[in-house]
Design an enzyme around this catalytic site. Sequence first.
Site, mmCIF file in Angstrom:
data_model
loop_
_atom_site.group_PDB
_atom_site.id
_atom_site.type_symbol
_atom_site.label_atom_id
_atom_site.label_comp_id
_atom_site.label_asym_id
_atom_site.label_seq_id
_atom_site.Cartn_x
_atom_site.Cartn_y
_atom_site.Cartn_z
ATOM 1 N N GLU A 136 9.090 14.733 17.063
ATOM 2 C CA GLU A 136 9.649 14.753 15.718
ATOM 3 C C GLU A 136 8.916 15.769 14.845
ATOM 4 O OE1 GLU A 136 11.217 11.472 12.562
ATOM 5 O OE2 GLU A 136 9.177 11.195 13.297
ATOM 6 N N LYS A 185 0.871 -1.176 0.000
ATOM 7 C CA LYS A 185 0.000 0.000 0.000
ATOM 8 C C LYS A 185 0.905 1.222 0.000
ATOM 9 C CE LYS A 185 -1.872 2.959 2.133
ATOM 10 N NZ LYS A 185 -1.834 4.456 1.929
ATOM 11 N N CYS A 229 14.047 10.134 8.500
ATOM 12 C CA CYS A 229 13.807 9.574 9.831
ATOM 13 C C CYS A 229 15.067 9.570 10.686
ATOM 14 C CB CYS A 229 13.246 8.160 9.709
ATOM 15 S SG CYS A 229 14.313 6.990 8.837
ATOM 16 N N GLU A 274 8.992 0.891 11.723
ATOM 17 C CA GLU A 274 10.040 1.927 11.803
ATOM 18 C C GLU A 274 9.305 3.250 11.899
ATOM 19 O OE1 GLU A 274 11.962 4.897 11.340
ATOM 20 O OE2 GLU A 274 12.165 4.418 9.214
#
Length: 494
Positions: free
Chosen positions: A388, A182, A290, A257
Amino acid sequence: MNEFHATVEGVDVDTRHWIGGERVASATTFDSVSPIDESVIARVSAGTEAEVNAAVAAARAAFPAWAAMPVEERSAILRRVADLVDERVEQLAVVETRDNGSLLRSHRRGVMPRVAMNFRYFADYAQEQLAHPDMEVRDHRERITYDPAGVVAIITPWNAPLMLATWRIGPALASGNTVVVKPPEWAPLTASLLADIMHDAGVPAGVFNVVQGTGAQAGAPLTAHPGINRLCFTGSVPTAGVIAAAAAPNIVPLSFELGGKSPLVVFDDADLDLAVDIAVEQFDNAGQVCLKGSRLIVEQSIADEFTRRVVDKASTLVQGDPRDEATDVSALIHRRHFDTTAGFVERAIADGAQPILGGGPNGDLGGLFFAPTILTGATPGSEILTEEVFGPVLTLETFETEEQAVDLANNTRFGLAATLVTGDPVRAERVSNSLDAGTVWVNCFFVRDLGAPFGGNGKSGIGREGGIWSFDFYTNVKNSVFSPAGWTADGKEN
């Protein structure tokens, strides 16, 4: 551009799903919007539970033959996939740049060649290293085998959609699984091009499937589907919680992750040229990385010089159209993400942080271009230091002792990566051992072999992938013990 086809930078992209070796359209579509100018570049099929069910069924039907195929044959097919990626680097690069706004030069020289490497490396690994020799244990034969798990669902992020997808697709297919992907709705197009490559390379129908769509309409039924045997996701912590809850009734192993809030720790004995270069490198991909070391943690005695040099160098970065070779920093992915980034910075400044570089949108460019920003003086424990941002925003803190440096570095719920720069090899060993992170770089950044483990601690994720760690996840490891006597080859008792 018609309903299910788009021409992007001269490349034809079929935006229907890829299910069971065929293009499948949906009744509705969604728009793929380029962050470069916020224009609609494609209309993409919007999948629902029906398309997810069809893709999982196709993957399950294709699984027995793909799993039974000799590993040499599977590996040969995946090497053909890698070869075709190499041949189509330019097409993949220009489409992904238009779709997600990353630098074209980075796609040409690094990202797309890495896509090919993901297939080639894991094809070689599966063929050469998964065959374990039998062991002798108390006069018995003991054999370790890696049996493919079944159907793997892979939900991919928008910041490096093709590279991060194939980092998981490669080992999943190499170990004999079938896959349902996806792609991200904010950057879906290169997944469709990968489907073409899979077909042209001879990947059997149903082995690789793509269901386009939103998280709510396509992602949700995929994560909850009882026909899935492994589930991979890269993205945010809140979304991971929703996915884990959906998958829990099926007891599906997960690989997550989830990003980070990584520190870059600079000691007073560091090579300052190196430290400054690494700090400025954190603005790569407009900070949408990331592993980015977004928290600069610098020893007090060198803080003034380090700050001056970082600001001077970062001020020379060119922000603009990512298709221009001279551009260093491009736009943020989407208006919603731009507003989120701006909100983080606005709240930090209202709380007392001072921008020593940037601090808001790039007024010369408009659109989704947020200026490279460095904030200092943020309140300890504040949002800007702990959450973040995933944009071109760095914070700067200082320390006086090594213990303070480690405490600051570890003062986060994330634990994906950390970087330290020091001229003392003893300190390098000591501090790297103290940092709570899945990857620690010492006097370097963004260097990792595909055979090394990758993953995070804390809220940065679940599990590790890379090399044998990937195959441990995508397979069921079996131990078979054979008696040396008592049974003949045909299974009858002597």
